[in-house]
Design an enzyme around this catalytic site. Structure first.
Site, mmCIF file in Angstrom:
data_model
loop_
_atom_site.group_PDB
_atom_site.id
_atom_site.type_symbol
_atom_site.label_atom_id
_atom_site.label_comp_id
_atom_site.label_asym_id
_atom_site.label_seq_id
_atom_site.Cartn_x
_atom_site.Cartn_y
_atom_site.Cartn_z
ATOM 1 N N SER A 1 -19.643 -32.523 17.096
ATOM 2 C CA SER A 1 -19.116 -31.834 18.286
ATOM 3 C C SER A 1 -17.979 -32.583 18.980
ATOM 4 C CB SER A 1 -20.256 -31.530 19.276
ATOM 5 O OG SER A 1 -21.144 -30.582 18.711
ATOM 6 N N GLU B 1 -23.068 -39.419 12.110
ATOM 7 C CA GLU B 1 -23.116 -38.042 12.597
ATOM 8 C C GLU B 1 -24.549 -37.674 12.948
ATOM 9 O OE1 GLU B 1 -19.610 -35.566 11.099
ATOM 10 O OE2 GLU B 1 -21.099 -35.516 9.525
ATOM 11 N N GLY C 1 -22.137 -29.244 15.263
ATOM 12 C CA GLY C 1 -21.962 -27.814 15.520
ATOM 13 C C GLY C 1 -22.741 -27.281 16.712
ATOM 14 N N GLU D 1 -25.667 -31.794 6.080
ATOM 15 C CA GLU D 1 -25.938 -30.444 5.552
ATOM 16 C C GLU D 1 -26.348 -30.528 4.084
ATOM 17 O OE1 GLU D 1 -22.284 -28.583 6.864
ATOM 18 O OE2 GLU D 1 -22.987 -28.791 8.931
ATOM 19 N N LYS E 1 -15.652 -27.592 5.883
ATOM 20 C CA LYS E 1 -16.875 -26.961 5.331
ATOM 21 C C LYS E 1 -16.479 -25.724 4.502
ATOM 22 C CE LYS E 1 -19.295 -28.681 9.337
ATOM 23 N NZ LYS E 1 -20.523 -28.721 10.084
ATOM 24 N N HIS F 1 -23.205 -35.847 3.589
ATOM 25 C CA HIS F 1 -23.190 -35.069 4.845
ATOM 26 C C HIS F 1 -24.596 -34.522 5.087
ATOM 27 C CE1 HIS F 1 -22.327 -31.950 7.767
ATOM 28 N NE2 HIS F 1 -21.175 -32.549 7.984
ATOM 29 N N ASN G 1 -13.326 -31.806 8.606
ATOM 30 C CA ASN G 1 -14.223 -31.262 7.579
ATOM 31 C C ASN G 1 -14.270 -29.750 7.761
ATOM 32 O OD1 ASN G 1 -16.291 -30.541 5.865
ATOM 33 N ND2 ASN G 1 -17.929 -31.472 7.085
#
Ligand code: PEP
Length: 260
Positions: free
Chosen positions: A212, A167, A173, A99, A13, A97, A11
């Site tokens: 991660s 996730e 991250g 985010e 992003k 996702h 991904n």
């Protein structure tokens, strides 16, 4: 999406300007030179989809979108439909996702509508779920993930190609990952919720782990029961790192074969 193999999805992003195409080219060249036994896909920003689909085809790299609108077309400035992604060369699309759930206030109902849109357009949705740190610390991780799965899956997924991605929000991250026991616990609970919602056809649907994943931890995470692959953010941007994760997936497959 072959269900008997591991699936490694990058991904990107909102990254990939200027040097991105070079990294992708490097990845494609390596996979042509040394074909692998895992399903490999990259989800670049929408502007790179068509170009990467052309470049990635000969290397067997699937291309995915990072989000789609539930509607096929219309007055939705700034949005992209699943149909447009399909026409540009995508085979997958990430939906839900964290985010987007956090920054765009996407609910399970919206995620479910987006997954349906993907199926309508001929794409395999990768549906993301995962708990926040506060939820993990309150002992609610299993319940939260279960709820997100029940709310984000619709009947339209039954018998179709799709994947779930677990996730944990606090692992994305941050360099932090759950223990292998925690990964195993959530993946088992996810499998149970998926089959409760869709029946036996969800028994072999891939469940990816994301958060991660890197060169050092990929092999042990990918060896955990019910982990069908990985959704990789930061470590997918450098071809060398991503290739090392692909190799880790191959080693996990070989080890599973040796056991079974
Ligand atoms: C992601 O955002 O999907 C992700 C897994 O990111 P990272 O690997 O950088 O934690």
């Amino acid at each position: 999406m072959k269900q008997s193999v591991k699936m490694i999805v990058g991904n990107w992003k909102m990254n990939g300007e200027s040097t991105g195409a070079k990294e992708f080219e490097r990845l494609a060249a390596r996979l042509i030179e040394d074909p692998c036994r895992v399903d490999v896909a990259i989800c670049p920003p929408a502007t790179l989809v068509e170009r990467f689909a052309r470049m990635g085809g000969p290397a067997g790299i699937g291309i995915g979108g990072q989000d789609c609108h539930p509607e096929p077309r219309g007055a939705y400035t700034g949005s992209i439909s699943a149909e447009l992604l399909f026409e540009a060369g995508c085979a997958f699309v990430i939906v839900g996702h964290s985010e987007r759930r956090q920054l765009c206030a996407e609910t399970d109902a919206i995620v479910s509508a987006k997954a349906d849109a993907a199926i309508r357009a001929g794409l395999a949705p990768i549906i993301c779920v995962g708990e926040t740190l506060a939820e993990r610390e309150a002992g609610e991780a299993v319940a939260v993930v279960r709820q997100q799965i029940l709310g984000s899956l619709s009947d339209r997924l039954a018998g179709r190609e799709w994947a779930l991605a677990y996730e944990p929000v606090w692992a994305i991250g941050t360099g932090r990952t759950p223990t292998l026991e925690q990964v195993a616990e959530i993946h088992a609970a996810a499998r149970e919720a998926m089959t409760e919602r869709l029946g036996d056809c969800a028994r072999h649907t891939p469940i990816l782990y994301g958060g991660s994943v890197n060169v050092d931890n990929a092999r042990e995470i990918l060896a955990v029961e019910n982990v069908g692959g990985a959704l990789v953010g930061g470590a997918s941007l450098k071809a060398e790192d991503f290739i090392a994760i692909i190799h880790a997936a191959e080693l996990a497959l070989v080890a599973a074969g040796a056991q079974g």
